[in-house]
Design a protein around this motif. Structure first.
Motif, PDB file in Angstrom:
ATOM      1  N   UNK A  83      -8.380-127.379-106.080  1.00  0.00           N
ATOM      2  CA  UNK A  83      -9.551-128.248-106.200  1.00  0.00           C
ATOM      3  C   UNK A  83     -10.089-128.365-107.623  1.00  0.00           C
ATOM      4  N   UNK A  84      -9.614-127.492-108.533  1.00  0.00           N
ATOM      5  CA  UNK A  84     -10.035-127.593-109.922  1.00  0.00           C
ATOM      6  C   UNK A  84      -9.428-128.840-110.549  1.00  0.00           C
ATOM      7  N   UNK A  85     -10.229-129.589-111.281  1.00  0.00           N
ATOM      8  CA  UNK A  85      -9.696-130.806-111.899  1.00  0.00           C
ATOM      9  C   UNK A  85      -8.595-130.447-112.884  1.00  0.00           C
ATOM     10  N   UNK A  86      -8.862-129.452-113.737  1.00  0.00           N
ATOM     11  CA  UNK A  86      -7.848-128.992-114.675  1.00  0.00           C
ATOM     12  C   UNK A  86      -7.288-127.669-114.173  1.00  0.00           C
ATOM     13  N   UNK A  87      -6.007-127.647-113.858  1.00  0.00           N
ATOM     14  CA  UNK A  87      -5.401-126.448-113.305  1.00  0.00           C
ATOM     15  C   UNK A  87      -5.384-125.309-114.312  1.00  0.00           C
ATOM     16  N   UNK A  88      -5.171-125.654-115.573  1.00  0.00           N
ATOM     17  CA  UNK A  88      -5.082-124.635-116.612  1.00  0.00           C
ATOM     18  C   UNK A  88      -6.326-124.713-117.501  1.00  0.00           C
ATOM     19  N   UNK A  89      -7.347-123.973-117.110  1.00  0.00           N
ATOM     20  CA  UNK A  89      -8.609-123.999-117.840  1.00  0.00           C
ATOM     21  C   UNK A  89      -8.427-123.458-119.261  1.00  0.00           C
ATOM     22  N   UNK A  90      -7.607-122.430-119.408  1.00  0.00           N
ATOM     23  CA  UNK A  90      -7.377-121.840-120.743  1.00  0.00           C
ATOM     24  C   UNK A  90      -6.788-122.862-121.697  1.00  0.00           C
ATOM     25  N   UNK A  91      -5.890-123.689-121.175  1.00  0.00           N
ATOM     26  CA  UNK A  91      -5.290-124.732-122.008  1.00  0.00           C
ATOM     27  C   UNK A  91      -6.346-125.720-122.473  1.00  0.00           C
ATOM     28  N   UNK A  92      -7.254-126.087-121.562  1.00  0.00           N
ATOM     29  CA  UNK A  92      -8.314-127.028-121.924  1.00  0.00           C
ATOM     30  C   UNK A  92      -9.254-126.425-122.976  1.00  0.00           C
ATOM     31  N   UNK A  98      -9.646-126.983-130.724  1.00  0.00           N
ATOM     32  CA  UNK A  98      -8.970-127.793-131.744  1.00  0.00           C
ATOM     33  C   UNK A  98      -9.746-129.078-132.048  1.00  0.00           C
ATOM     34  N   UNK A  99     -10.873-129.267-131.341  1.00  0.00           N
ATOM     35  CA  UNK A  99     -11.716-130.422-131.627  1.00  0.00           C
ATOM     36  C   UNK A  99     -11.555-131.592-130.678  1.00  0.00           C
ATOM     37  N   UNK A 100     -10.842-131.408-129.585  1.00  0.00           N
ATOM     38  CA  UNK A 100     -10.643-132.490-128.621  1.00  0.00           C
ATOM     39  C   UNK A 100     -11.509-132.250-127.375  1.00  0.00           C
ATOM     40  N   UNK A 101     -12.013-133.332-126.818  1.00  0.00           N
ATOM     41  CA  UNK A 101     -12.862-133.243-125.629  1.00  0.00           C
ATOM     42  C   UNK A 101     -12.109-133.843-124.440  1.00  0.00           C
ATOM     43  N   UNK A 102     -11.557-133.002-123.542  1.00  0.00           N
ATOM     44  CA  UNK A 102     -10.809-133.515-122.390  1.00  0.00           C
ATOM     45  C   UNK A 102     -11.620-134.467-121.522  1.00  0.00           C
ATOM     46  N   UNK A 103     -12.939-134.229-121.433  1.00  0.00           N
ATOM     47  CA  UNK A 103     -13.783-135.100-120.608  1.00  0.00           C
ATOM     48  C   UNK A 103     -13.805-136.526-121.153  1.00  0.00           C
ATOM     49  N   UNK A 132       1.162-145.015-120.855  1.00  0.00           N
ATOM     50  CA  UNK A 132       1.759-145.753-121.978  1.00  0.00           C
ATOM     51  C   UNK A 132       0.681-146.323-122.899  1.00  0.00           C
ATOM     52  N   UNK A 133      -0.381-146.848-122.312  1.00  0.00           N
ATOM     53  CA  UNK A 133      -1.452-147.410-123.137  1.00  0.00           C
ATOM     54  C   UNK A 133      -2.168-146.316-123.923  1.00  0.00           C
ATOM     55  N   UNK A 134      -2.418-145.178-123.263  1.00  0.00           N
ATOM     56  CA  UNK A 134      -3.111-144.068-123.926  1.00  0.00           C
ATOM     57  C   UNK A 134      -2.300-143.551-125.115  1.00  0.00           C
ATOM     58  N   UNK A 135      -1.001-143.477-124.921  1.00  0.00           N
ATOM     59  CA  UNK A 135      -0.129-143.007-126.009  1.00  0.00           C
ATOM     60  C   UNK A 135      -0.072-144.048-127.125  1.00  0.00           C
ATOM     61  N   UNK A 136       0.021-145.313-126.751  1.00  0.00           N
ATOM     62  CA  UNK A 136       0.086-146.394-127.734  1.00  0.00           C
ATOM     63  C   UNK A 136      -1.170-146.440-128.596  1.00  0.00           C
ATOM     64  N   UNK A 137      -2.330-146.222-127.970  1.00  0.00           N
ATOM     65  CA  UNK A 137      -3.593-146.267-128.702  1.00  0.00           C
ATOM     66  C   UNK A 137      -3.936-144.930-129.349  1.00  0.00           C
ATOM     67  N   UNK A 138      -3.073-143.926-129.117  1.00  0.00           N
ATOM     68  CA  UNK A 138      -3.204-142.621-129.786  1.00  0.00           C
ATOM     69  C   UNK A 138      -4.598-142.020-129.574  1.00  0.00           C
ATOM     70  N   UNK A 139      -5.034-141.968-128.314  1.00  0.00           N
ATOM     71  CA  UNK A 139      -6.379-141.450-128.037  1.00  0.00           C
ATOM     72  C   UNK A 139      -6.448-139.929-128.143  1.00  0.00           C
ATOM     73  N   UNK A 140      -5.274-139.274-128.122  1.00  0.00           N
ATOM     74  CA  UNK A 140      -5.211-137.809-128.216  1.00  0.00           C
ATOM     75  C   UNK A 140      -3.738-137.412-128.333  1.00  0.00           C
ATOM     76  N   UNK A 141      -3.463-136.160-128.654  1.00  0.00           N
ATOM     77  CA  UNK A 141      -2.060-135.707-128.646  1.00  0.00           C
ATOM     78  C   UNK A 141      -1.433-135.929-127.271  1.00  0.00           C
ATOM     79  N   UNK A 142      -0.162-136.316-127.262  1.00  0.00           N
ATOM     80  CA  UNK A 142       0.525-136.648-126.010  1.00  0.00           C
ATOM     81  C   UNK A 142       0.446-135.520-124.976  1.00  0.00           C
ATOM     82  N   UNK A 143       0.679-134.245-125.334  1.00  0.00           N
ATOM     83  CA  UNK A 143       0.595-133.184-124.318  1.00  0.00           C
ATOM     84  C   UNK A 143      -0.765-133.116-123.638  1.00  0.00           C
ATOM     85  N   UNK A 144      -1.838-133.365-124.409  1.00  0.00           N
ATOM     86  CA  UNK A 144      -3.177-133.329-123.832  1.00  0.00           C
ATOM     87  C   UNK A 144      -3.384-134.522-122.900  1.00  0.00           C
TER      88      UNK A 144
END
Length: 331
Positions: A83-92, A98-103, A132-144
Motif C-alpha cells: 500500500x506504500x506509494x513508494x516501495x523503496x522509501x530509502x531510495x526516495x 540529491x535535490x530532487x522532489x519525487x512528489x 517517453x514524454x517525461x524522459x524527453x522533457x528531462x524532468x528528472x534522472x531516468x531511474x527516478x
C-alpha cells in the motif's frame, strides 16, 4: 483514514462488485463470504451475515481495502500488495538528498496523463507514452522517473476504486464456477484456457484436482504451447486415450509428444494398466515419447514397469503441474 457506515449487505455487495470487476472472475456472494471468513477469522461478524445483513456496519476505509486485497489475492489477480506509494522509501530519501522532489515528479506525470486523457472517449492510458514524454522533457534522472512511474502504476493496480474506464471496458467477466463444472472455451481463439483461471489455480493449487477434466486438458495444452510447440487438443471424447498432441515446429509429420491427461483427486493414483495401455498409443502414433499428466500421482508399479521395459514415457504429477501453473501466471 475515516470510517464508512453502511448496511452489512451493502458492504458485501460493494466488495463483490469491486472484486468481480478487478479480477474478471464472477463469483457468488457465498464464495466471497467463505474467503473472508477464512482470511479474517477474528472478525466474528462475517459468519453471522445471513442473520444480520440488514444491520449497520462501521468499518475503517483502510480495513475495507485490506478485505478487498485479501479476496483479490485469493482469486489470483494480485500476488502481493504494497500500500506504500513508494516501495523503496530509502531510495526516495536518497533522491531527495540529491535535490530532487519525487512528489513534484509524480505531479508532473499526472499532468502528462491528464493531457492524454479524453473525458469524451475514456480509454486505458499507455504508461509508455507518459514515460517517453517525461524522459524527453528531462524532468528528472531516468531511474527516478521510472521509480515514480512504478509507484504510480502500482497505486492504480491495487486501487479498490472502480474507474469509469474500467466500467466501460468491462466485458462481463467469466464465471469461476465454469472452471470446475464444464469445459470453458476462452474468449481468445489463440488460447486454450483463460489466463484468469491460471492465476486462480496458481493462488489456489489445492483446487487443481477439482477442475473440470476438459479444462485440465486445456491447461496442459496451454503449457506446451507456451514452450514453443505446435499443439493439437484432442476432441475430448473418443480420442483413443490421446488428449494432446505436441509437435516440433521443425518436423510436424508425427507428434513429438502425445499426452494423456488424468485429472484425479490426489488420493486416486494412475494405475499400472493405464501406463501399459498408453505405451501402445505412443508406439502406434510413432511419437518420440509419451507423457501422462495428472493432478494426482502415478502408481509406483506403473513407474517401475515403464523403467524396466524402457517405455519412452514421462510423468508429470501433482507437484510438477503446480510448477507448470506457476510458470504460466501473469499479473
Amino acid at each position: 483514514m475515516g470510517a464508512i457506515v453502511w448496511s452489512f449487505e451493502n458492504f458485501i455487495n460493494t466488495m463483490l462488485d469491486i472484486v468481480v470487476i478487478k479480477t474478471g472472475l464472477v463469483i457468488s456472494e457465498s464464495y466471497l463470504l467463505e474467503i473472508l471468513i477464512e482470511e479474517f477469522p477474528e472478525d466474528k461478524r462475517l459468519p453471522q451475515y445471513e442473520e444480520k445483513k440488514d444491520y449497520a456496519l462501521r468499518i475503517r476505509s483502510e480495513d475495507f481495502d485490506e478485505y478487498c486485497w485479501a479476496v483479490r489475492q485469493r482469486l489470483g489477480e494480485l500476488e502481493e500488495v504494497s500500500p506504500l506509494f513508494f516501495k523503496d522509501i530509502n531510495s526516495m530519501m536518497t533522491w531527495m538528498d540529491k535535490g530532487y522532489d519525487p512528489a513534484k515528479i509524480f505531479s508532473k506525470l499526472i499532468d502528462f496523463a491528464s493531457d492524454i486523457h479524453d473525458p469524451e472517449n475514456p480509454k486505458l492510458i499507455d504508461p509508455n507514452e507518459i514515460l517517453e514524454r517525461a524522459i524527453k522533457e528531462n524532468i528528472a534522472p531516468v531511474p527516478l522517473i521510472i521509480e515514480v512511474m512504478d509507484g504510480m502504476i502500482n497505486n492504480q493496480r491495487i486501487s479498490n476504486v472502480i474507474k469509469p474506464v474500467e466500467e466501460i471496458l468491462w466485458d462481463g467477466g467469466i464465471e469461476l464456477s465454469s472452471l470446475f463444472e464444464k469445459e470453458s472455451i476462452p474468449k481468445s481463439k489463440s488460447d486454450f484456457i483463460e489466463q484468469k483461471f491460471i492465476n486462480f489455480l496458481q493462488a489456489n493449487p489445492e483446487k487443481l484436482e477439482f477442475m473440470h477434466w476438459r479444462n485440465f486438458e486445456r491447461l496442459t495444452a496451454e503449457f506446451f504451447k507456451r514452450k514453443g510447440f505446435e499443439v493439437e487438443l484432442g476432441p475430448g471424447t473418443n480420442d483413443g486415450g490421446i488428449d494432446v498432441r505436441v509437435y516440433d515446429k521443425k518436423d510436424n509429420k508425427k507428434p513429438y509428444i502425445i499426452i494423456q491427461c488424468k485429472r484425479h483427486k490426489e488420493s486416486n493414483q494412475v494405475k499400472i494398466e493405464t501406463v501399459k495401455s498408453f505405451y501402445t498409443d505412443v508406439e502406434f502414433e510413432g511419437a518420440k515419447k509419451g507423457l501422462i499428466a495428472t493432478t494426482s500421482k502415478v502408481a509406483v508399479g506403473g513407474k517401475k514397469v515403464a523403467s524396466i521395459r524402457k517405455y519412452p514415457l514421462e510423468f508429470a504429477e501433482n507437484e510438477e503441474i503446480k510448477v507448470w501453473v506457476d510458470k504460466m501466471k501473469k499479473r
